[in-house]
Design an enzyme around this catalytic site. Structure first.
Site, PDB file in Angstrom:
ATOM      1  N   ASP A  45       0.826  -1.210   0.000  1.00 19.80           N
ATOM      2  CA  ASP A  45       0.000   0.000   0.000  1.00 19.80           C
ATOM      3  C   ASP A  45       0.861   1.262   0.000  1.00 19.80           C
ATOM      4  OD1 ASP A  45      -2.264  -1.598   0.093  1.00 19.80           O
ATOM      5  OD2 ASP A  45      -2.430  -1.490   2.270  1.00 19.80           O
ATOM      6  N   GLU A 161      -9.214  -2.451   3.941  1.00 20.54           N
ATOM      7  CA  GLU A 161      -8.969  -1.975   5.303  1.00 20.54           C
ATOM      8  C   GLU A 161     -10.126  -1.117   5.801  1.00 20.54           C
ATOM      9  OE1 GLU A 161      -5.196  -0.037   5.410  1.00 20.54           O
ATOM     10  OE2 GLU A 161      -4.069  -1.919   5.392  1.00 20.54           O
TER      11      GLU A 161
END
Length: 265
Positions: A45, A161
């Site tokens: 990420d 997430e």
């Protein structure tokens, strides 16, 4: 839930990279800020978001505007996978790298809390609280740099997430711009591949690495469900009943993380 988190079943990697780079450029122009700031952990990420940030500032400079990207290394003591962070930085090629070790400040804050009278039920609760302190201290440091440099802080939150509330409120969940919003974990990896990021980082098993008593604990262990199952849920594909129940229960339990502060009517 997928609609709320702006996830889509299929994306064109090249288009998404251009769109999200241009988003960062527009955010800088509109805000009047000329620096982007991001902590680099060595995971996919922050690797993808970091490379997008560097491409954005380079694009702005080509257009004659002032723009700069500051990548930050924010270890707590000695990071076990520090080589991955260095590998990510070598790929991103940021304009500048700043390193701040978070251990002394995080430990001091926890000790001050205990000296002030805060007691914990056991070592695991204490370690959990320390993990959130680490995440929030890292954001304090990034905002300090942004304040000194006239910058915006980048967040690395993506749809998987966000769905699971797998971030620290006002820690890694705090940011000014979130260029990975709406992407599943699979799609973030796809963008990483399109960028040419090292396969070791693109395919790396994610870990938040906030628990001192369980270093390098895998996200999927903490979540109780795999990213493949989370992505399948977001992409409206079939998932097992246990995975479905875990995802829905976790989403409801963490709803407060995705909302603005509550206010009276």
């Amino acid at each position: 839930m997928g609609v709320q988190l702006r996830s889509r079943t299929n994306v064109d990697a090249r288009h998404e990279l251009e769109r999200r780079r241009d988003f960062l450029c527009a955010a800088m122009r509109e805000s009047g800020q000329h620096t982007l700031v991001l902590g680099i952990s060595g995971g996919v990420d922050s690797t993808v978001a970091g490379r997008l940030a560097q491409l954005a500032v380079e694009q702005l400079r080509e257009e004659g505007e002032q723009a700069w990207f500051v990548a930050m290394r924010l270890p707590y003591g000695v990071q076990q996978d520090a080589e991955d962070a260095e590998r990510a930085l070598a790929f991103i090629q940021p304009d500048e790298v700043l390193e701040v070790n978070m251990q002394a400040g995080s430990d001091a804050l926890l000790e001050a809390l205990e000296s002030g009278g805060l007691a914990f039920t056991d070592a695991h609760q204490r370690d959990f609280v320390l993990g959130n302190i680490k995440a929030r201290q890292r954001m304090v440091v990034q905002y300090a740099v942004a304040g000194a440099r006239g910058g915006l802080v980048i967040g690395t939150d993506q749809a998987a997430e966000a769905l699971m509330g797998f971030f620290t409120k006002y820690g890694d969940g705090a940011c000014d711009v979130a260029p990975l919003t709406g992407l599943t974990k699979r799609q973030v990896r796809l963008l990483g591949q399109q960028l040419g990021a090292p396969a070791e980082l693109v395919d790396k098993a994610p870990t938040a690495d906030l628990e001192s008593l369980a270093p390098q604990k895998l996200d999927e262990v903490a979540l109780g469900v795999s990213y493949d199952e989370i992505d399948a849920f977001l992409e409206n594909r079939d998932v097992s009943r246990p995975a479905f129940d875990t995802i829905v229960t976790t989403y409801r339990r963490t709803e407060h993380k995705r909302q603005l502060p509550l206010t009276p009517d």
